[in-house]
Scaffold this motif. Structure first.
Motif, PDB file in Angstrom:
ATOM      1  N   LYS A 339       0.830  -1.210   0.000  1.00 29.55           N
ATOM      2  CA  LYS A 339       0.000   0.000   0.000  1.00 29.55           C
ATOM      3  C   LYS A 339       0.859   1.253   0.000  1.00 29.55           C
ATOM      4  O   LYS A 339       0.585   2.209  -0.737  1.00 29.55           O
ATOM      5  CB  LYS A 339      -0.914  -0.014   1.222  1.00 29.55           C
ATOM      6  N   ALA A 340       1.923   1.271   0.810  1.00 26.87           N
ATOM      7  CA  ALA A 340       2.815   2.436   0.856  1.00 26.87           C
ATOM      8  C   ALA A 340       3.481   2.660  -0.497  1.00 26.87           C
ATOM      9  O   ALA A 340       3.624   3.804  -0.965  1.00 26.87           O
ATOM     10  CB  ALA A 340       3.862   2.244   1.948  1.00 26.87           C
ATOM     11  N   LYS A 341       3.884   1.565  -1.146  1.00 27.27           N
ATOM     12  CA  LYS A 341       4.486   1.687  -2.476  1.00 27.27           C
ATOM     13  C   LYS A 341       3.494   2.271  -3.478  1.00 27.27           C
ATOM     14  O   LYS A 341       3.845   3.131  -4.298  1.00 27.27           O
ATOM     15  CB  LYS A 341       4.972   0.321  -2.963  1.00 27.27           C
ATOM     16  N   GLU A 342       2.246   1.813  -3.422  1.00 29.43           N
ATOM     17  CA  GLU A 342       1.240   2.317  -4.350  1.00 29.43           C
ATOM     18  C   GLU A 342       0.918   3.790  -4.092  1.00 29.43           C
ATOM     19  O   GLU A 342       0.627   4.539  -5.028  1.00 29.43           O
ATOM     20  CB  GLU A 342      -0.032   1.476  -4.257  1.00 29.43           C
ATOM     21  N   MET A 343       0.967   4.205  -2.839  1.00 29.89           N
ATOM     22  CA  MET A 343       0.741   5.615  -2.529  1.00 29.89           C
ATOM     23  C   MET A 343       1.832   6.492  -3.137  1.00 29.89           C
ATOM     24  O   MET A 343       1.555   7.543  -3.717  1.00 29.89           O
ATOM     25  CB  MET A 343       0.670   5.824  -1.014  1.00 29.89           C
ATOM     26  N   LEU A 344       3.079   6.042  -3.023  1.00 29.24           N
ATOM     27  CA  LEU A 344       4.182   6.795  -3.621  1.00 29.24           C
ATOM     28  C   LEU A 344       4.084   6.780  -5.148  1.00 29.24           C
ATOM     29  O   LEU A 344       4.315   7.804  -5.808  1.00 29.24           O
ATOM     30  CB  LEU A 344       5.516   6.208  -3.180  1.00 29.24           C
ATOM     31  N   ARG A 345       3.756   5.624  -5.682  1.00 28.18           N
ATOM     32  CA  ARG A 345       3.593   5.501  -7.139  1.00 28.18           C
ATOM     33  C   ARG A 345       2.474   6.426  -7.632  1.00 28.18           C
ATOM     34  O   ARG A 345       2.643   7.168  -8.609  1.00 28.18           O
ATOM     35  CB  ARG A 345       3.273   4.050  -7.487  1.00 28.18           C
ATOM     36  N   GLY A 346       1.345   6.403  -6.939  1.00 27.25           N
ATOM     37  CA  GLY A 346       0.224   7.248  -7.345  1.00 27.25           C
ATOM     38  C   GLY A 346       0.545   8.724  -7.258  1.00 27.25           C
ATOM     39  O   GLY A 346       0.203   9.502  -8.166  1.00 27.25           O
ATOM     40  N   ALA A 347       1.214   9.140  -6.181  1.00 31.39           N
ATOM     41  CA  ALA A 347       1.564  10.552  -6.031  1.00 31.39           C
ATOM     42  C   ALA A 347       2.488  11.011  -7.150  1.00 31.39           C
ATOM     43  O   ALA A 347       2.331  12.111  -7.700  1.00 31.39           O
ATOM     44  CB  ALA A 347       2.222  10.783  -4.673  1.00 31.39           C
ATOM     45  N   LEU A 348       3.442  10.153  -7.514  1.00 30.06           N
ATOM     46  CA  LEU A 348       4.370  10.506  -8.582  1.00 30.06           C
ATOM     47  C   LEU A 348       3.655  10.609  -9.924  1.00 30.06           C
ATOM     48  O   LEU A 348       3.782  11.608 -10.637  1.00 30.06           O
ATOM     49  CB  LEU A 348       5.487   9.462  -8.648  1.00 30.06           C
ATOM     50  N   LEU A 349       2.881   9.591 -10.267  1.00 23.94           N
ATOM     51  CA  LEU A 349       2.235   9.569 -11.581  1.00 23.94           C
ATOM     52  C   LEU A 349       1.163  10.653 -11.715  1.00 23.94           C
ATOM     53  O   LEU A 349       1.036  11.279 -12.771  1.00 23.94           O
ATOM     54  CB  LEU A 349       1.635   8.184 -11.839  1.00 23.94           C
ATOM     55  N   LEU A 350       0.393  10.875 -10.670  1.00 28.45           N
ATOM     56  CA  LEU A 350      -0.620  11.936 -10.732  1.00 28.45           C
ATOM     57  C   LEU A 350       0.022  13.307 -10.862  1.00 28.45           C
ATOM     58  O   LEU A 350      -0.479  14.177 -11.574  1.00 28.45           O
ATOM     59  CB  LEU A 350      -1.516  11.872  -9.498  1.00 28.45           C
ATOM     60  N   GLY A 351       1.150  13.499 -10.167  1.00 30.72           N
ATOM     61  CA  GLY A 351       1.848  14.775 -10.285  1.00 30.72           C
ATOM     62  C   GLY A 351       2.366  15.030 -11.686  1.00 30.72           C
ATOM     63  O   GLY A 351       2.355  16.166 -12.169  1.00 30.72           O
ATOM     64  N   ILE A 372      19.397  13.656 -13.101  1.00 27.52           N
ATOM     65  CA  ILE A 372      17.962  13.407 -13.219  1.00 27.52           C
ATOM     66  C   ILE A 372      17.702  11.910 -13.224  1.00 27.52           C
ATOM     67  O   ILE A 372      18.341  11.149 -13.960  1.00 27.52           O
ATOM     68  CB  ILE A 372      17.392  14.043 -14.499  1.00 27.52           C
ATOM     69  N   GLU A 373      16.771  11.515 -12.392  1.00 28.25           N
ATOM     70  CA  GLU A 373      16.279  10.143 -12.359  1.00 28.25           C
ATOM     71  C   GLU A 373      14.896  10.149 -12.987  1.00 28.25           C
ATOM     72  O   GLU A 373      14.015  10.876 -12.531  1.00 28.25           O
ATOM     73  CB  GLU A 373      16.219   9.685 -10.901  1.00 28.25           C
ATOM     74  N   THR A 374      14.704   9.362 -14.018  1.00 26.84           N
ATOM     75  CA  THR A 374      13.412   9.356 -14.693  1.00 26.84           C
ATOM     76  C   THR A 374      12.349   8.753 -13.783  1.00 26.84           C
ATOM     77  O   THR A 374      12.664   8.013 -12.840  1.00 26.84           O
ATOM     78  CB  THR A 374      13.469   8.541 -15.997  1.00 26.84           C
ATOM     79  N   PRO A 375      11.087   9.038 -14.047  1.00 27.63           N
ATOM     80  CA  PRO A 375      10.021   8.411 -13.253  1.00 27.63           C
ATOM     81  C   PRO A 375      10.098   6.891 -13.274  1.00 27.63           C
ATOM     82  O   PRO A 375       9.837   6.238 -12.257  1.00 27.63           O
ATOM     83  CB  PRO A 375       8.745   8.921 -13.927  1.00 27.63           C
ATOM     84  N   GLU A 376      10.462   6.320 -14.423  1.00 23.89           N
ATOM     85  CA  GLU A 376      10.548   4.863 -14.531  1.00 23.89           C
ATOM     86  C   GLU A 376      11.649   4.322 -13.609  1.00 23.89           C
ATOM     87  O   GLU A 376      11.474   3.289 -12.940  1.00 23.89           O
ATOM     88  CB  GLU A 376      10.831   4.470 -15.982  1.00 23.89           C
ATOM     89  N   GLU A 377      12.777   5.010 -13.564  1.00 24.97           N
ATOM     90  CA  GLU A 377      13.869   4.592 -12.688  1.00 24.97           C
ATOM     91  C   GLU A 377      13.464   4.723 -11.215  1.00 24.97           C
ATOM     92  O   GLU A 377      13.782   3.857 -10.385  1.00 24.97           O
ATOM     93  CB  GLU A 377      15.113   5.431 -12.972  1.00 24.97           C
ATOM     94  N   LYS A 378      12.774   5.803 -10.904  1.00 25.65           N
ATOM     95  CA  LYS A 378      12.324   6.022  -9.527  1.00 25.65           C
ATOM     96  C   LYS A 378      11.364   4.917  -9.086  1.00 25.65           C
ATOM     97  O   LYS A 378      11.484   4.377  -7.982  1.00 25.65           O
ATOM     98  CB  LYS A 378      11.636   7.383  -9.432  1.00 25.65           C
ATOM     99  N   LEU A 379      10.427   4.578  -9.952  1.00 26.79           N
ATOM    100  CA  LEU A 379       9.436   3.559  -9.602  1.00 26.79           C
ATOM    101  C   LEU A 379      10.082   2.184  -9.407  1.00 26.79           C
ATOM    102  O   LEU A 379       9.658   1.404  -8.546  1.00 26.79           O
ATOM    103  CB  LEU A 379       8.358   3.486 -10.686  1.00 26.79           C
ATOM    104  N   LYS A 380      11.107   1.875 -10.176  1.00 25.14           N
ATOM    105  CA  LYS A 380      11.812   0.600 -10.005  1.00 25.14           C
ATOM    106  C   LYS A 380      12.478   0.537  -8.631  1.00 25.14           C
ATOM    107  O   LYS A 380      12.475  -0.512  -7.969  1.00 25.14           O
ATOM    108  CB  LYS A 380      12.857   0.428 -11.109  1.00 25.14           C
ATOM    109  N   LYS A 381      13.049   1.641  -8.193  1.00 23.22           N
ATOM    110  CA  LYS A 381      13.697   1.665  -6.885  1.00 23.22           C
ATOM    111  C   LYS A 381      12.676   1.502  -5.763  1.00 23.22           C
ATOM    112  O   LYS A 381      12.928   0.816  -4.767  1.00 23.22           O
ATOM    113  CB  LYS A 381      14.471   2.970  -6.702  1.00 23.22           C
ATOM    114  N   ILE A 382      11.535   2.142  -5.917  1.00 19.94           N
ATOM    115  CA  ILE A 382      10.477   2.001  -4.908  1.00 19.94           C
ATOM    116  C   ILE A 382      10.016   0.553  -4.828  1.00 19.94           C
ATOM    117  O   ILE A 382       9.867  -0.017  -3.745  1.00 19.94           O
ATOM    118  CB  ILE A 382       9.299   2.935  -5.236  1.00 19.94           C
TER     119      ILE A 382
END
Length: 424
Positions: A339-351, A372-382
């Motif tokens: 759930k915490a991962k999805e919250m971070l994912r959602g906040a990033l993608l919605l932004g 710069i870290e792309t959104p895709e790279e950030k999501l993989k780390k999360i």
């Protein structure tokens, strides 16, 4: 999400983020300097500079001229000053891209700093400071920073003080601009409908005309020497007390940042977070409670804030510390971690769906980290964070040696709360 980065001959770094499905653009000019680069006698200078850049340029000689032109473009505009950066932005229809760039460049590089406007604006800023001080939910941040960072620029109020603001004069602004508002310390971001070659050529054409002078400034590095829990109270008669309970954490570019983001989220990142459920929903101790990670170049803190009835401050602190101890001792359940991962994912993608969110995402990374870290790279780390890694981070930073309590309320004796402050 695609982006392009280039460094122009004058030193400005330009980021472009095409979003061709939209009809708007956001232009941001970011300066790699904020309140932490100020000398103590001129505290508030970075924020004061931000105000003054909206007071008129040679070509647009007044605040009314600037705001009228922006309004005529149907634009939204604003600026903000942080501890380590200052950002100016305009959001408008994509057809007005060149006009927006011209206006923002004029504002940042050619403001007049009229002595009359400076004196007038001092009153405005002092009232802003007083307003901030009268709102304990906001002012607790100031008390907490003072406790955490002491007499270091990170511990000073961004707005300045009643003593420093009246002392700031025109030469202070000009010296500050020479030190920090240099092309090499500036990143320009453009996000939105900018797909055509003509648009990109226009962006480069406007920015290449901008010039700046002066050498670079130096910010004072921070190093803490805390060895035991610390408390700072601002005594104030009220029906409600506000506290910030925090711990020293990682600086901005630390490799454990995603683990700390997940830890912060599961503790206080929403209405189903542990602290919200335990403090508000189950016990009715507070209307607001939340957690956030503040990140700086060489320091960081995980901070929990709440406003509670004066008679229940100790209970709220005990519950909060209990939840911190629990995270140290017990591995986060799989469902809660997801759930915490999805919250971070959602906040990033919605932004990233808005031009302003996308522009900010790329610009702030480049400005503050130089990469710069792309959104895709950030999501993989999360996604790669495990429950055990979250517990390891909690065990590392949830220690008495980094524990701090700032409090606003009808209390005078810090010792009243000292016995509570233990994570052992």
């Amino acid at each position: 999400m695609d982006y392009k980065k280039e460094r122009l001959k004058n030193g400005i770094r330009l980021l472009t983020v095409p979003m061709p499905h939209l009809d708007s653009i956001t232009v941001m000019i970011g300066v790699g300097a904020g309140s932490r680069v100020e000398p103590a006698p001129r505290a508030g200078l970075a924020h004061f500079t931000e105000h003054m850049l909206f007071k008129g340029t040679k070509r647009r000689p007044s605040a009314l001229a600037l705001s009228s032109e922006l309004d005529s473009l149907g634009a939204q505009f604003n600026a903000f000053t942080g501890k380590e950066d200052t950002i100016y932005f305009v959001k408008a229809a994509s057809k007005n891209l060149s006009k927006v760039l011209d206006l923002l460049g004029d504002l940042v590089f050619h403001s007049r700093f009229s002595p009359e406007e400076i004196e007038r604006e001092k009153g405005v800023i002092l009232e802003e400071l007083r307003m901030y001080r009268e709102e304990p939910r906001s002012w607790i941040e100031s008390i907490y920073h003072r406790l955490l960072f002491g007499d270091h620029p990170l511990g000073w109020d961004i707005v300045g003080t009643e003593e420093s603001i009246p002392r700031i004069g025109r030469e202070d602004f000009l010296d500050y601009l020479k030190s920090w508002y240099r092309p090499g310390n500036i990143v320009v971001g453009v996000a939105g409908k900018i797909g055509s070659r003509l648009d990109l050529e226009e962006v480069g054409k406007v920015l290449r005309r901008l010039k700046g002078e002066g050498g670079g400034g130096v910010s004072l590095r921070y190093q803490h020497h805390q060895t035991a829990p610390e408390i700072l109270i601002e005594e104030r008669e009220s029906d409600q007390s506000h506290f910030a309970l925090g711990l020293r954490a990682y600086p901005r570019s630390h490799p454990n940042r995603e683990k700390l983001e997940i830890l912060t989220t599961l503790l206080g990142g929403g209405a189903s977070a542990r602290l919200f459920i335990e403090i508000r929903e189950r016990r009715g101790l507070a209307y607001y409670v939340g957690a956030n990670w503040e990140e700086f170049a060489d320091a960081g803190t995980l901070k929990i804030r709440a406003g509670v009835n004066n008679t229940r401050v100790e209970e709220a602190l005990e519950v909060t510390l209990g939840e911190l101890r629990k995270v140290k001792e017990e591995r986060v359940p799989k469902e809660e971690l997801g759930k915490a991962k999805e919250m971070l994912r959602g906040a990033l993608l919605l932004g990233l769906e808005s031009t302003s969110g996308a522009c900010s995402y790329f610009l702030e990374q480049e400005l503050l980290e130089g990469r710069i870290e792309t959104p895709e790279e950030k999501l993989k780390k999360i996604e790669a964070v495990t429950a055990e890694k979250v517990r390891e981070v909690a065990r590392e930073i949830f220690v008495n040696e980094g524990l701090n309590l700032a409090l606003i309320g009808p209390f005078s004796d810090p010792e009243r709360f000292r016995s509570l402050l233990s994570l052992a």
